[in-house]
Design a protein around this motif. Structure first.
Motif, PDB file in Angstrom:
ATOM      1  N   THR A  26      -3.393  67.527 -32.669  1.00  0.00           N
ATOM      2  CA  THR A  26      -3.466  68.402 -31.496  1.00  0.00           C
ATOM      3  C   THR A  26      -4.771  68.284 -30.718  1.00  0.00           C
ATOM      4  O   THR A  26      -4.746  68.344 -29.483  1.00  0.00           O
ATOM      5  N   PRO A  27      -5.932  68.111 -31.364  1.00  0.00           N
ATOM      6  CA  PRO A  27      -7.146  67.945 -30.546  1.00  0.00           C
ATOM      7  C   PRO A  27      -7.075  66.724 -29.632  1.00  0.00           C
ATOM      8  O   PRO A  27      -7.503  66.784 -28.469  1.00  0.00           O
ATOM      9  N   LEU A  28      -6.533  65.624 -30.135  1.00  0.00           N
ATOM     10  CA  LEU A  28      -6.387  64.434 -29.309  1.00  0.00           C
ATOM     11  C   LEU A  28      -5.392  64.658 -28.181  1.00  0.00           C
ATOM     12  O   LEU A  28      -5.604  64.214 -27.047  1.00  0.00           O
ATOM     13  N   ALA A  29      -4.297  65.367 -28.491  1.00  0.00           N
ATOM     14  CA  ALA A  29      -3.305  65.663 -27.455  1.00  0.00           C
ATOM     15  C   ALA A  29      -3.904  66.528 -26.363  1.00  0.00           C
ATOM     16  O   ALA A  29      -3.637  66.320 -25.170  1.00  0.00           O
ATOM     17  N   GLY A  30      -4.726  67.499 -26.761  1.00  0.00           N
ATOM     18  CA  GLY A  30      -5.350  68.376 -25.777  1.00  0.00           C
ATOM     19  C   GLY A  30      -6.263  67.629 -24.819  1.00  0.00           C
ATOM     20  O   GLY A  30      -6.403  68.003 -23.651  1.00  0.00           O
TER      21      GLY A  30
END
Length: 440
Positions: free
Chosen positions: A67-71
């Protein structure tokens, strides 16, 4: 520019909402489908119990890790490109999982998990951008409800198809939803570009200034100041977001962690609890557990309807009371297990809607929405990965279900406390988040 001064591309909103519905059907179906035929998959592939567990556990773990990369990715490539990437990944992973040997089954599962992570984060961004401020809850509720409807349809439809055509075809057929979604979103993007005269990625046009200007309702000086504020909000890093907003998101990380612990622990162990404590057979225990999933639809739509006239903290308070009724009821009145499954199910559907409605209403830009959603979901899904095995360990260690239920109680108490605080703080924000300027 504040949400009050923004207007979605005229005529596109119904199509975007339909696109969210189709996307939502793809965000849980690929994970749920194998659970209905795990026995068949194990016999055919030779996967161990641990390997079969990865078919559901690996995507949830990737939700937390990726999720951090997606954000960070979503603001760079735009919302629509993210949706198309999500649906492409779901389709690719579904095909690989259905045609290959055991190692490729797991690779396909991993691709599905990464793809769905993009979808999880991008939906709040699209809702914030496209939906008017007072309808965010309803759009989020529809999104949540469709994920549950997709899950139930998959659980019901996969076993008969597996009996008729084999598990590989039964699992692969749900990839048709990804194809439908991809084609639909391509048409949405094409129509939007035509309406805007080829202006490019609509996610970059966050201000929507032309709509207010055409309507003649915005003072030019206020419009210019608001546009400048919106551009600054869209570019600023997370550490420069308003302190009040970051405080709300920190609270929501704990809130969603409590929600996720309660949901995934209950989903995993409620049938076993009912069999051991109440003495239900497998069919009856599964039927009762399905009430927990079906009832989520009531909560998903009930929260937005309640939020229309109630203060912002009221929906969270009602959801919290319903959540608390599940572990307390199972501890004090286990004979009423069906009632507690229903109240807990309403809570899990309503809790998801309440949490992500707060994010969509509070964020000042697409970038802040993506970053906040990634933080909240990253923490929540990490808790969801760890909690069910820990609950199983508690059950094995204590030789009973009291300790696992107390874990659910602790999670719902965390949801209650932090959720109420976050809702009260966010209720003081102007539309469009703290620091946003109203356009009158």
């Amino acid at each position: 520019m504040s949400r009050a001064g923004r207007t979605p591309t005229r005529g596109m909103l119904p199509w975007v909402i339909l696109g969210i519905v189709i996307l939502a059907l793809n965000l849980r179906t690929p994970i749920i489908a194998p659970t209905a035929v795990l026995g068949d998959i194990g016999e055919d592939t030779g996967l161990s119990s641990a390997g079969l567990g990865l078919l559901t556990g690996l995507p949830v773990l990737l939700f937390a890790v990726a999720t951090p990369l997606a954000g960070k990715l979503i603001p760079r490539i735009g919302a629509e490109a993210t949706v198309l990437s999500c649906l492409s990944g779901v389709l690719l992973g579904t095909v690989l999982r259905s045609v290959g040997p055991p190692w490729l089954v797991l690779v396909g599962t991993g691709i599905i998990g990464l793809a769905i992570t993009l979808g999880n984060i991008v939906v709040p961004v699209i809702i914030r951008r496209e939906v008017s401020w007072n309808q965010v809850g309803m759009a989020t509720g529809l999104y949540s409800a469709m994920m549950n409807i997709g899950s139930m349809a998959t659980l019901i439809g996969t076993p008969p198809m597996a009996a008729a055509f084999g598990w590989r075809w039964a699992v692969a057929i749900w990839g048709v939803l990804a194809v439908i979604g991809f084609v639909f979103w391509l048409l949405v993007v094409r129509a939007r570009v035509r309406r805007r005269g080829g202006a490019g990625d609509p996610s970059a046009a966050d201000s929507g200034a032309e709509a207010g200007a055409e309507a003649g309702t915005v003072d030019p000086s206020a419009q210019a100041a608001s546009d400048a504020s919106a551009r600054a909000a869209a570019k600023r890093p997370w550490r420069e977001a308003p302190v009040e907003f970051r405080r709300v998101i920190a609270l929501l990380v704990i809130t969603f962690s409590g929600q996720s612990i309660a949901y995934y622990t209950t989903t995993t162990w409620l049938p076993s609890y009912l069999a051991d404590t109440i003495g239900l057979d497998a069919s009856s225990a599964g039927g009762t557990a399905s009430l927990f999933q079906i009832s989520a639809i009531v909560g998903a739509f009930g929260v937005p309807l309640l939020a229309v006239k109630a203060k912002p903290w009221m929906p969270v308070a009602i959801v919290a009371a319903l959540w608390l009724s599940l572990p307390i009821g199972l501890l004090l009145a286990p004979g009423s297990y069906a009632l507690w499954a229903i109240t807990g199910g309403i809570a899990q559907g309503g809790g998801f809607t309440a949490i992500f409605s707060i994010i969509a209403r509070s964020a000042g830009s697409d970038r802040e929405t993506a970053s906040a959603s990634a933080r909240v979901q990253g923490g929540g899904y990490l808790a969801a990965t760890l909690a069910p095995p820990f609950a199983g360990w508690l059950n094995a260690t204590t030789q009973g279900w009291t300790a696992p239920i107390l874990l659910i109680l602790a999670a719902t108490l965390a949801f209650t406390i932090t959720g109420l605080i976050a809702a009260r703080i966010s209720g003081r924000f102007p539309r469009g988040g703290p620091g946003a300027r109203e356009v009158l």
